[in-house]
Design a protein around this motif. Structure first.
Motif, PDB file in Angstrom:
ATOM      1  N   LEU A  24       0.807  -1.220   0.000  1.00 22.72           N
ATOM      2  CA  LEU A  24       0.000   0.000   0.000  1.00 22.72           C
ATOM      3  C   LEU A  24       0.843   1.274   0.000  1.00 22.72           C
ATOM      4  O   LEU A  24       0.312   2.371  -0.164  1.00 22.72           O
ATOM      5  N   ASP A  25       2.148   1.143   0.181  1.00 16.77           N
ATOM      6  CA  ASP A  25       3.037   2.302   0.279  1.00 16.77           C
ATOM      7  C   ASP A  25       3.087   3.055  -1.046  1.00 16.77           C
ATOM      8  O   ASP A  25       3.388   2.491  -2.085  1.00 16.77           O
ATOM      9  N   ASP A  26       2.792   4.360  -0.998  1.00 13.78           N
ATOM     10  CA  ASP A  26       2.811   5.172  -2.213  1.00 13.78           C
ATOM     11  C   ASP A  26       4.110   5.977  -2.355  1.00 13.78           C
ATOM     12  O   ASP A  26       4.268   6.742  -3.302  1.00 13.78           O
ATOM     13  N   GLY A  27       5.017   5.822  -1.412  1.00 17.16           N
ATOM     14  CA  GLY A  27       6.298   6.513  -1.496  1.00 17.16           C
ATOM     15  C   GLY A  27       6.271   7.949  -1.012  1.00 17.16           C
ATOM     16  O   GLY A  27       7.284   8.650  -1.079  1.00 17.16           O
ATOM     17  N   SER A  28       5.140   8.425  -0.520  1.00 18.96           N
ATOM     18  CA  SER A  28       5.029   9.835  -0.139  1.00 18.96           C
ATOM     19  C   SER A  28       5.957  10.199   1.020  1.00 18.96           C
ATOM     20  O   SER A  28       6.508  11.297   1.048  1.00 18.96           O
ATOM     21  N   ALA A  29       6.142   9.303   1.966  1.00 20.21           N
ATOM     22  CA  ALA A  29       7.043   9.594   3.095  1.00 20.21           C
ATOM     23  C   ALA A  29       8.483   9.730   2.600  1.00 20.21           C
ATOM     24  O   ALA A  29       9.206  10.642   3.007  1.00 20.21           O
ATOM     25  N   LEU A  31       9.444  10.593  -0.423  1.00 18.82           N
ATOM     26  CA  LEU A  31       9.529  11.841  -1.194  1.00 18.82           C
ATOM     27  C   LEU A  31       9.594  13.055  -0.271  1.00 18.82           C
ATOM     28  O   LEU A  31      10.319  14.019  -0.548  1.00 18.82           O
ATOM     29  N   ALA A  32       8.878  13.007   0.843  1.00 20.86           N
ATOM     30  CA  ALA A  32       8.916  14.110   1.807  1.00 20.86           C
ATOM     31  C   ALA A  32      10.297  14.224   2.439  1.00 20.86           C
ATOM     32  O   ALA A  32      10.813  15.336   2.627  1.00 20.86           O
ATOM     33  N   HIS A  33      10.915  13.098   2.754  1.00 16.64           N
ATOM     34  CA  HIS A  33      12.274  13.122   3.304  1.00 16.64           C
ATOM     35  C   HIS A  33      13.255  13.707   2.294  1.00 16.64           C
ATOM     36  O   HIS A  33      14.104  14.538   2.643  1.00 16.64           O
ATOM     37  N   LEU A  34      13.147  13.282   1.047  1.00 23.59           N
ATOM     38  CA  LEU A  34      14.038  13.819   0.006  1.00 23.59           C
ATOM     39  C   LEU A  34      13.814  15.321  -0.179  1.00 23.59           C
ATOM     40  O   LEU A  34      14.780  16.091  -0.277  1.00 23.59           O
ATOM     41  N   ALA A  36      12.894  17.393   1.983  1.00 27.45           N
ATOM     42  CA  ALA A  36      13.419  18.085   3.162  1.00 27.45           C
ATOM     43  C   ALA A  36      14.952  18.039   3.217  1.00 27.45           C
ATOM     44  O   ALA A  36      15.547  18.543   4.157  1.00 27.45           O
ATOM     45  N   GLY A  37      15.561  17.418   2.193  1.00 28.79           N
ATOM     46  CA  GLY A  37      17.018  17.383   2.132  1.00 28.79           C
ATOM     47  C   GLY A  37      17.660  16.195   2.826  1.00 28.79           C
ATOM     48  O   GLY A  37      18.866  16.177   3.039  1.00 28.79           O
ATOM     49  N   ARG A  38      16.859  15.186   3.165  1.00 32.21           N
ATOM     50  CA  ARG A  38      17.384  14.009   3.854  1.00 32.21           C
ATOM     51  C   ARG A  38      17.407  12.804   2.914  1.00 32.21           C
ATOM     52  O   ARG A  38      16.523  12.644   2.083  1.00 32.21           O
ATOM     53  N   PRO A  39      18.407  11.935   3.064  1.00 28.11           N
ATOM     54  CA  PRO A  39      18.446  10.723   2.233  1.00 28.11           C
ATOM     55  C   PRO A  39      17.414   9.702   2.699  1.00 28.11           C
ATOM     56  O   PRO A  39      16.916   9.769   3.818  1.00 28.11           O
ATOM     57  N   VAL A  40      17.102   8.780   1.815  1.00 23.18           N
ATOM     58  CA  VAL A  40      16.224   7.658   2.147  1.00 23.18           C
ATOM     59  C   VAL A  40      16.957   6.360   1.840  1.00 23.18           C
ATOM     60  O   VAL A  40      17.868   6.325   1.001  1.00 23.18           O
ATOM     61  N   TYR A  41      16.557   5.314   2.518  1.00 25.44           N
ATOM     62  CA  TYR A  41      17.141   3.990   2.335  1.00 25.44           C
ATOM     63  C   TYR A  41      16.071   3.063   1.793  1.00 25.44           C
ATOM     64  O   TYR A  41      14.919   3.129   2.211  1.00 25.44           O
ATOM     65  N   PHE A  42      16.474   2.189   0.862  1.00 26.00           N
ATOM     66  CA  PHE A  42      15.522   1.209   0.347  1.00 26.00           C
ATOM     67  C   PHE A  42      16.262   0.011  -0.214  1.00 26.00           C
ATOM     68  O   PHE A  42      17.476   0.052  -0.428  1.00 26.00           O
TER      69      PHE A  42
END
Length: 82
Positions: A24-29, A31-34, A36-42
């Protein structure tokens, strides 16, 4: 049912619920981290099994691994934004 059976049941239930939520994850969280200038892990099918992809807002990607000492850079790939 003994404790071992309950632990296995809990683990299987947790895994099923987690996988259902990931669908169900749409990736919005992320994208919000990116934004805001923060990296994401996946981890996806292109990521080696024992590594994690770290994506920075500028498009830079790193392959990292984690252990009890923390995060370790394995390799970096600069990707130009389009």
């Amino acid at each position: 049912m003994d404790n071992a059976d309950l632990d296995l049941l809990y683990e299987c239930t947790f895994e099923a619920e987690l996988l259902a939520q990931l669908d169900l994850d749409d990736g919005s969280a992320a994208l919000a981290h990116l934004a805001a200038g923060r990296p994401v892990y996946f981890h996806d099918r292109d990521t080696p099994t024992d590594l994690v992809t770290k994506l920075f807002p500028d498009g830079t990607r790193q392959l990292v691994r984690f252990d009890t000492q923390g995060e370790h850079l394995v390799c970096e790939q600069d990707v130009k934004r389009r």
